[in-house]
Design a protein around this motif. Sequence first.
Motif, short mmCIF file in Angstrom:
data_model
loop_
_atom_site.label_atom_id
_atom_site.label_comp_id
_atom_site.label_asym_id
_atom_site.label_seq_id
_atom_site.Cartn_x
_atom_site.Cartn_y
_atom_site.Cartn_z
N TYR A 31 8.63 1.86 -13.21
CA TYR A 31 9.52 0.70 -13.13
C TYR A 31 10.01 0.53 -11.69
CZ TYR A 31 9.98 0.75 -18.28
OH TYR A 31 9.76 0.70 -19.64
N GLU A 32 10.35 1.65 -11.06
CA GLU A 32 10.85 1.57 -9.69
C GLU A 32 9.78 1.07 -8.74
OE1 GLU A 32 12.84 1.60 -6.23
OE2 GLU A 32 13.68 1.73 -8.25
N ARG A 33 8.55 1.51 -8.93
CA ARG A 33 7.48 1.01 -8.05
C ARG A 33 7.26 -0.49 -8.25
NH1 ARG A 33 2.04 4.33 -7.69
NH2 ARG A 33 2.29 4.86 -9.90
N ALA A 34 7.28 -0.93 -9.50
CA ALA A 34 7.09 -2.36 -9.77
C ALA A 34 8.24 -3.19 -9.22
CB ALA A 34 6.93 -2.60 -11.27
N ALA A 35 9.46 -2.71 -9.39
CA ALA A 35 10.62 -3.42 -8.84
C ALA A 35 10.56 -3.47 -7.32
CB ALA A 35 11.91 -2.76 -9.31
N GLY A 36 10.09 -2.36 -6.72
CA GLY A 36 9.93 -2.35 -5.28
C GLY A 36 8.91 -3.37 -4.81
N PHE A 37 7.83 -3.51 -5.57
CA PHE A 37 6.84 -4.53 -5.24
C PHE A 37 7.46 -5.92 -5.32
CE2 PHE A 37 3.99 -7.84 -6.60
CZ PHE A 37 2.95 -7.76 -5.68
N LEU A 38 8.22 -6.20 -6.37
CA LEU A 38 8.77 -7.54 -6.59
C LEU A 38 9.78 -7.91 -5.51
CD1 LEU A 38 9.10 -7.30 -10.45
CD2 LEU A 38 7.53 -8.82 -9.21
N GLU A 39 10.65 -7.00 -5.13
CA GLU A 39 11.62 -7.35 -4.09
C GLU A 39 10.93 -7.51 -2.74
OE1 GLU A 39 14.72 -4.44 -3.84
OE2 GLU A 39 13.37 -2.78 -3.34
N GLU A 92 0.79 -1.22 0.00
CA GLU A 92 0.00 0.00 0.00
C GLU A 92 0.82 1.28 0.00
OE1 GLU A 92 -2.81 -0.57 3.18
OE2 GLU A 92 -3.65 -2.37 2.21
N ASP A 93 2.08 1.22 0.47
CA ASP A 93 2.88 2.45 0.46
C ASP A 93 3.39 2.80 -0.94
OD1 ASP A 93 4.84 0.51 0.17
OD2 ASP A 93 5.96 1.06 1.96
N LEU A 94 3.11 1.95 -1.93
CA LEU A 94 3.47 2.28 -3.31
C LEU A 94 2.38 3.10 -4.01
CD1 LEU A 94 4.92 -1.16 -4.50
CD2 LEU A 94 6.21 0.93 -3.97
N VAL A 95 1.21 3.18 -3.40
CA VAL A 95 0.10 3.92 -4.00
C VAL A 95 0.30 5.41 -3.76
CG1 VAL A 95 -2.40 4.28 -3.97
CG2 VAL A 95 -1.45 1.97 -3.68
N LEU A 96 0.18 6.19 -4.82
CA LEU A 96 0.41 7.63 -4.75
C LEU A 96 -0.88 8.39 -4.44
CD1 LEU A 96 2.67 8.06 -7.93
CD2 LEU A 96 3.40 7.66 -5.55
#
Length: 405
Positions: A177-185, A113-117
């Motif tokens: 891309y950074e948000r998606a990579a953050g989700f994946l890690e 949820e912290d990836l949501v702007l």
Amino acid sequence: MFNGTVPSTNSTHNGTYGNTTGVSWLPSTEKVRGVNLGSQFIIEPWMAYDEWNSMGCGDLNDEWQCVRELGQETADAVFDKHWNTWITQDDIANISSLGLNVVRIPVGFWLKEDLVLEGEYYPRGALKYLDRLVGWAADAGLYVIMDLHGAPGGQYPDQQFTGHVVHKPGFYTPENYERAAGFLEWMAQRIHSNRNYRTTGVLQVMNEPVHAFDYPAEAADMIKNFYPTAYTRIRAMERSLGVRPQHQLKIQYMGDAWGSGDPTSFLPANATNLLFDDHRYYKWDSNVEQTNSGYISAACSDDRGGTDIIVGEWSLSINDYYQNNSEFAINSDAGVDVTTQKEWYQSFWAAQVQAFEQSGGYIFWTYKCNWIGGMDEWRWCYQSAVANGVIPDDASSAVSLSPCS
């Protein structure tokens, strides 16, 4: 059965497993035989019509619109009820009993949820239900593919599966891309440190990005800049957790056949434990002859590639123009012999399964539907197709039922 509580979202492995663990995956001697758990964490109204209406979202097109219309607090409450009831522990037990061994779980980046702007609209609170679901799967002996199905900004135009229908895909930027990579890690860390995920052996970095023939610049940029970043971030997380190479996640990309380009072009030369996803819908293949024999011939002659390729989505659905004619209609209102139709669809199912098992296996789209177009549309719904006697209750019987010589 679920006892009314959900596991803590901070639960970790006990001393038997240590703080982190290598996850397990299907033995290499077995083929993937699975179903998608579609509309559990990203609802697609086209396949969950009654459910969507019951949530108060009936005239809205996607989760984003529903949350914005209902307001965050109300939306969180109605989505909580959905997550708690759409796929149950009984469903997972049923999937296991049908001779299937894998479930693919489509999720959106907003699960973290912290990836949501600010100004984005997504439901909150799903993570505890994901933790519960993968635990049920592990207990039932099922393996899990965790699929990043909805990307920041939307990775494909005009599609409900992204969670936010957009006319121009917005995913293809460094920020997203950074948000998606953050989700994946983050997901890789969770898989390796929460015992419920012990059979979650595959992490798919992106479902159905744009095709290169429609969006050449976006597809090329993704393969050059996002795909290698996703790989290195997942592996770096695993190294930081002390996961041994033999216990790593398998990282899955859409394969060449999807049409975004070669997903391995810019991956590290020593990249290992890769799988590839292939979606094969004869419904949209203009080269298929639109007859009973044409569809069977197409399936029987299909070659999807090597054992590292899994057909991650497919169905029994037929070209829209022909699906209700005398050869393909599935209800007696069309003046057809439904028994004969079901026999043909079982042959079509078996032919596809036999073809896909020449590669790594298959995952049907989807397990559960909810009144597509006002009818029980079992051509898309594994649960309903089994109940209607179209798909047998033992997935391993396909070879004996296949019309392919």
